[in-house]
Design a protein around this motif. Structure first.
Motif, PDB file in Angstrom:
ATOM      1  N   TYR A   8       0.832  -1.205   0.000  1.00  0.00           N
ATOM      2  CA  TYR A   8       0.000   0.000   0.000  1.00  0.00           C
ATOM      3  C   TYR A   8       0.868   1.257   0.000  1.00  0.00           C
ATOM      4  CZ  TYR A   8      -4.104  -2.853   0.958  1.00  0.00           C
ATOM      5  OH  TYR A   8      -5.118  -3.762   0.877  1.00  0.00           O
ATOM      6  N   VAL A   9       1.959   1.203   0.734  1.00  0.00           N
ATOM      7  CA  VAL A   9       2.874   2.352   0.774  1.00  0.00           C
ATOM      8  C   VAL A   9       3.492   2.578  -0.600  1.00  0.00           C
ATOM      9  CG1 VAL A   9       5.045   3.191   1.748  1.00  0.00           C
ATOM     10  CG2 VAL A   9       3.336   2.149   3.229  1.00  0.00           C
ATOM     11  N   TYR A  10       3.926   1.520  -1.271  1.00  0.00           N
ATOM     12  CA  TYR A  10       4.492   1.659  -2.614  1.00  0.00           C
ATOM     13  C   TYR A  10       3.462   2.218  -3.586  1.00  0.00           C
ATOM     14  CZ  TYR A  10       8.528  -1.117  -1.143  1.00  0.00           C
ATOM     15  OH  TYR A  10       9.647  -1.579  -0.509  1.00  0.00           O
ATOM     16  N   THR A  11       2.224   1.741  -3.495  1.00  0.00           N
ATOM     17  CA  THR A  11       1.170   2.235  -4.380  1.00  0.00           C
ATOM     18  C   THR A  11       0.888   3.713  -4.124  1.00  0.00           C
ATOM     19  OG1 THR A  11       0.187   0.028  -4.403  1.00  0.00           O
ATOM     20  CG2 THR A  11      -1.198   1.854  -5.129  1.00  0.00           C
ATOM     21  N   ALA A  12       0.812   4.097  -2.866  1.00  0.00           N
ATOM     22  CA  ALA A  12       0.581   5.504  -2.528  1.00  0.00           C
ATOM     23  C   ALA A  12       1.746   6.373  -2.989  1.00  0.00           C
ATOM     24  CB  ALA A  12       0.368   5.650  -1.025  1.00  0.00           C
ATOM     25  N   THR A  13       2.957   5.866  -2.853  1.00  0.00           N
ATOM     26  CA  THR A  13       4.132   6.618  -3.280  1.00  0.00           C
ATOM     27  C   THR A  13       4.139   6.813  -4.781  1.00  0.00           C
ATOM     28  OG1 THR A  13       5.370   5.721  -1.413  1.00  0.00           O
ATOM     29  CG2 THR A  13       6.640   6.716  -3.184  1.00  0.00           C
ATOM     30  N   PHE A  14       3.821   5.755  -5.526  1.00  0.00           N
ATOM     31  CA  PHE A  14       3.727   5.888  -6.981  1.00  0.00           C
ATOM     32  C   PHE A  14       2.660   6.900  -7.378  1.00  0.00           C
ATOM     33  CE2 PHE A  14       5.700   1.543  -7.522  1.00  0.00           C
ATOM     34  CZ  PHE A  14       6.835   2.022  -8.154  1.00  0.00           C
ATOM     35  N   ALA A  15       1.524   6.878  -6.689  1.00  0.00           N
ATOM     36  CA  ALA A  15       0.446   7.818  -7.006  1.00  0.00           C
ATOM     37  C   ALA A  15       0.879   9.260  -6.733  1.00  0.00           C
ATOM     38  CB  ALA A  15      -0.798   7.470  -6.194  1.00  0.00           C
TER      39      ALA A  15
END
Length: 92
Positions: free
Chosen positions: A6-13
């Motif tokens: 979830y952190v990686y996805t939020a960071t990419f966003a």
């Protein structure tokens, strides 16, 4: 899915949103120097995207790409700034 995913996805966003905002400023920038700063910002954000991808995959194969993108962005910013300075100096 783990919390880290979830952190990686939020960071990419967030990085994608930053690139989008910088590209809007690049198109709408009132001066050449604003556009140069935006290009530098986009290059830094692209290096950050690659860094997050390296962290997400746990594979260090893209570290060379990160260094190359960072160096290319740095040299491009210096070249564009020097060109803008000479252009402004020639107008005076």
């Amino acid at each position: 899915m783990t919390v880290l995913d979830y952190v990686y996805t939020a960071t990419f966003a967030m990085l994608a949103l930053g690139v989008l905002c910088a590209l809007v400023r690049l198109v709408r920038g009132p001066s050449v120097l604003d556009r140069i700063v935006c290009l530098n910002t986009v290059s830094v954000l692209l290096v950050s995207v690659v860094a997050v991808e390296v962290a997400a995959r746990g594979d260090t194969a893209y570290v060379g790409l990160m260094v190359s993108l960072a160096l290319l962005g740095f040299v491009a910013t210096l070249t564009a700034a020097r060109f803008a300075e000479r252009r402004a100096h020639d107008r005076d």
